[in-house]
Scaffold this motif. Structure first.
Motif, PDB file in Angstrom:
ATOM      1  N   LEU A 117       0.831  -1.129  -0.128  1.00 49.30           N
ATOM      2  CA  LEU A 117       0.006   0.138  -0.094  1.00 49.30           C
ATOM      3  C   LEU A 117       0.880   1.424   0.120  1.00 49.30           C
ATOM      4  CD1 LEU A 117      -2.738   1.148   0.093  1.00 49.30           C
ATOM      5  CD2 LEU A 117      -2.980   0.849   2.471  1.00 49.30           C
ATOM      6  N   GLN A 118       2.006   1.155   0.820  1.00 49.65           N
ATOM      7  CA  GLN A 118       2.730   2.673   0.764  1.00 49.65           C
ATOM      8  C   GLN A 118       3.196   2.796  -0.545  1.00 49.65           C
ATOM      9  OE1 GLN A 118       5.655   2.756   4.018  1.00 49.65           O
ATOM     10  NE2 GLN A 118       6.364   4.590   3.379  1.00 49.65           N
ATOM     11  N   GLY A 119       3.929   1.997  -1.001  1.00 47.98           N
ATOM     12  CA  GLY A 119       4.702   1.802  -2.573  1.00 47.98           C
ATOM     13  C   GLY A 119       3.885   2.175  -3.352  1.00 47.98           C
ATOM     14  N   ILE A 120       2.416   1.893  -3.405  1.00 47.13           N
ATOM     15  CA  ILE A 120       1.321   2.119  -4.657  1.00 47.13           C
ATOM     16  C   ILE A 120       0.906   3.556  -4.129  1.00 47.13           C
ATOM     17  CG2 ILE A 120      -0.942   1.634  -5.039  1.00 47.13           C
ATOM     18  CD1 ILE A 120      -0.548  -1.292  -4.503  1.00 47.13           C
ATOM     19  N   THR A 121       0.876   3.901  -3.109  1.00 46.73           N
ATOM     20  CA  THR A 121       0.372   5.291  -2.770  1.00 46.73           C
ATOM     21  C   THR A 121       1.479   6.323  -3.360  1.00 46.73           C
ATOM     22  OG1 THR A 121      -0.786   4.626  -0.960  1.00 46.73           O
ATOM     23  CG2 THR A 121      -0.360   6.975  -1.040  1.00 46.73           C
ATOM     24  N   GLU A 122       2.750   5.939  -3.020  1.00 48.96           N
ATOM     25  CA  GLU A 122       3.873   6.946  -3.339  1.00 48.96           C
ATOM     26  C   GLU A 122       3.923   7.062  -5.053  1.00 48.96           C
ATOM     27  OE1 GLU A 122       7.258   5.678  -1.623  1.00 48.96           O
ATOM     28  OE2 GLU A 122       6.610   6.256   0.617  1.00 48.96           O
ATOM     29  N   VAL A 135       1.506   6.301  -7.181  1.00 51.92           N
ATOM     30  CA  VAL A 135       0.444   7.049  -7.797  1.00 51.92           C
ATOM     31  C   VAL A 135       0.621   8.767  -7.359  1.00 51.92           C
ATOM     32  CG1 VAL A 135      -2.168   7.664  -7.598  1.00 51.92           C
ATOM     33  CG2 VAL A 135      -1.158   5.157  -7.661  1.00 51.92           C
ATOM     34  N   ARG A 136       0.950   8.779  -6.361  1.00 52.05           N
ATOM     35  CA  ARG A 136       1.264  10.357  -5.963  1.00 52.05           C
ATOM     36  C   ARG A 136       2.391  11.123  -6.935  1.00 52.05           C
ATOM     37  NH1 ARG A 136       0.001   9.997   0.456  1.00 52.05           N
ATOM     38  NH2 ARG A 136      -1.944  10.134   0.313  1.00 52.05           N
ATOM     39  N   ASN A 137       3.190  10.216  -7.253  1.00 52.79           N
ATOM     40  CA  ASN A 137       4.483  10.715  -8.086  1.00 52.79           C
ATOM     41  C   ASN A 137       4.161  10.517  -9.821  1.00 52.79           C
ATOM     42  OD1 ASN A 137       6.006  11.270  -5.774  1.00 52.79           O
ATOM     43  ND2 ASN A 137       6.852   9.147  -5.565  1.00 52.79           N
ATOM     44  N   GLY A 138       3.020  10.218 -10.043  1.00 55.02           N
ATOM     45  CA  GLY A 138       2.336  10.277 -11.341  1.00 55.02           C
ATOM     46  C   GLY A 138       2.155   8.966 -12.153  1.00 55.02           C
ATOM     47  N   THR A 139       2.584   7.992 -11.211  1.00 57.14           N
ATOM     48  CA  THR A 139       2.165   6.719 -12.107  1.00 57.14           C
ATOM     49  C   THR A 139       0.844   6.442 -12.116  1.00 57.14           C
ATOM     50  OG1 THR A 139       4.150   5.720 -11.172  1.00 57.14           O
ATOM     51  CG2 THR A 139       2.612   3.962 -12.116  1.00 57.14           C
ATOM     52  N   SER A 140       0.011   6.028 -13.146  1.00 61.60           N
ATOM     53  CA  SER A 140      -1.382   5.769 -13.293  1.00 61.60           C
ATOM     54  C   SER A 140      -1.749   4.538 -12.315  1.00 61.60           C
ATOM     55  CB  SER A 140      -1.717   5.846 -14.664  1.00 61.60           C
ATOM     56  OG  SER A 140      -1.363   4.469 -15.202  1.00 61.60           O
ATOM     57  N   PRO A 141      -2.898   4.587 -11.735  1.00 64.21           N
ATOM     58  CA  PRO A 141      -3.293   3.295 -11.146  1.00 64.21           C
ATOM     59  C   PRO A 141      -3.368   2.192 -12.010  1.00 64.21           C
ATOM     60  CG  PRO A 141      -4.670   5.098 -10.381  1.00 64.21           C
ATOM     61  CD  PRO A 141      -3.791   5.701 -11.714  1.00 64.21           C
ATOM     62  N   ASN A 192     -10.277  -1.509  -7.743  1.00 65.47           N
ATOM     63  CA  ASN A 192     -11.004  -0.321  -7.295  1.00 65.47           C
ATOM     64  C   ASN A 192     -10.327   0.451  -6.404  1.00 65.47           C
ATOM     65  OD1 ASN A 192     -13.169  -0.750  -9.446  1.00 65.47           O
ATOM     66  ND2 ASN A 192     -14.363  -1.960  -7.869  1.00 65.47           N
ATOM     67  N   ARG A 193      -9.778  -0.149  -5.355  1.00 64.53           N
ATOM     68  CA  ARG A 193      -9.120   0.256  -4.196  1.00 64.53           C
ATOM     69  C   ARG A 193      -7.886   1.239  -4.727  1.00 64.53           C
ATOM     70  NH1 ARG A 193      -8.214  -3.480   1.039  1.00 64.53           N
ATOM     71  NH2 ARG A 193     -10.000  -4.889   0.695  1.00 64.53           N
ATOM     72  N   ILE A 194      -7.360   0.661  -5.425  1.00 64.34           N
ATOM     73  CA  ILE A 194      -5.959   1.291  -6.256  1.00 64.34           C
ATOM     74  C   ILE A 194      -6.444   2.520  -7.027  1.00 64.34           C
ATOM     75  CG2 ILE A 194      -4.026   1.031  -7.815  1.00 64.34           C
ATOM     76  CD1 ILE A 194      -4.145  -2.073  -6.769  1.00 64.34           C
ATOM     77  N   LYS A 195      -7.532   2.230  -7.793  1.00 66.12           N
ATOM     78  CA  LYS A 195      -7.793   3.402  -8.526  1.00 66.12           C
ATOM     79  C   LYS A 195      -8.500   4.658  -7.783  1.00 66.12           C
ATOM     80  CE  LYS A 195      -9.186   0.643 -12.743  1.00 66.12           C
ATOM     81  NZ  LYS A 195     -10.196   0.321 -13.724  1.00 66.12           N
ATOM     82  N   SER A 196      -8.943   4.131  -6.639  1.00 68.44           N
ATOM     83  CA  SER A 196      -9.464   5.293  -5.733  1.00 68.44           C
ATOM     84  C   SER A 196      -8.235   5.996  -4.908  1.00 68.44           C
ATOM     85  CB  SER A 196     -10.356   4.862  -4.708  1.00 68.44           C
ATOM     86  OG  SER A 196      -9.783   4.167  -3.719  1.00 68.44           O
ATOM     87  N   ILE A 197      -6.882   5.557  -5.035  1.00 68.62           N
ATOM     88  CA  ILE A 197      -5.945   6.375  -4.201  1.00 68.62           C
ATOM     89  C   ILE A 197      -5.643   7.694  -5.015  1.00 68.62           C
ATOM     90  CG2 ILE A 197      -3.249   6.176  -3.741  1.00 68.62           C
ATOM     91  CD1 ILE A 197      -3.657   3.236  -3.382  1.00 68.62           C
TER      92      ILE A 197
END
Length: 195
Positions: free
Chosen positions: A158-163, A165-171, A190-195
């Protein structure tokens, strides 16, 4: 239909279970049609049922009028349940096995089990091309050997996915990377797309 006096815990568990349940692909050829086997239906649902404290039991019986019946019970670890019973029609088989009464009855039982199992848990069967359109990515046979992406995997990542997405990688790019190694349910997509 039969049911326990209360259904609160069972219905809560079913809500969680059905949010994670994926449709099963019709991959078996029948007589001019395709269908999902009973085994595929059970394999698609079994780990998710267990995670939700749910189970399905199917019992053969008799209706007292000489008809064989199948009762399908959806139970919850709380003791709550719903069940439904139906008469098993006798199949008409063609070919060499048509004269073997055990095979004729077996074909009928398997057919009813598959439909009753899918109905009580809300499992749909879909064509391969329909599945690809709904999920946004084609499903391949090699996916059958991949493990399901589950809650411990998600919490670990989760932490790596969140970072990412916040750094520009699309869900969608994150999901694509996960599907290289895992089967990813709609719930986690859906959880990942909602980040």
């Amino acid at each position: 239909m039969n049911k326990s006096e209360s259904l609160c815990s069972l219905l809560k568990a079913m809500s969680v279970f059905q949010s994670k349940l994926e449709n099963v692909e019709k991959s078996k050829d029948g007589h001019n049609y395709k269908y999902a086997t009973l085994g595929k239906c059970i394999d698609a649902a079994k780990p998710l049922l267990a995670d939700s404290g749910l189970s399905v039991i199917q019992l053969m019986g008799d209706d007292g009028k000489g008809n064989t019946t199948m009762e399908t019970v959806l139970g919850h670890s709380s003791g709550e349940y719903i069940s439904n019973s139906c008469v098993i029609p006798i199949a008409k088989l063609s070919g060499g096995s048509a004269s073997n009464p055990a095979q004729v009855m077996g074909a009928s039982v398997t057919y009813i089990r598959r439909y009753a199992y899918a109905a009580i848990i809300g499992l749909a069967q879909e064509d391969d091309d329909a599945g690809s359109a709904t999920k946004g990515a084609p499903q391949h046979k090699e996916d059958d050997n991949k493990p399901w992406y589950n809650e411990p995997d998600y919490q670990r990542d989760l932490q790596g996915i969140t970072e990412a997405v916040r750094n520009g990688t699309s869900p969608d790019a994150v999901i694509k990377q996960l599907t290289d190694n895992y089967k990813v349910s709609n719930d986690y997509r859906n959880r990942i797309k909602s980040i």
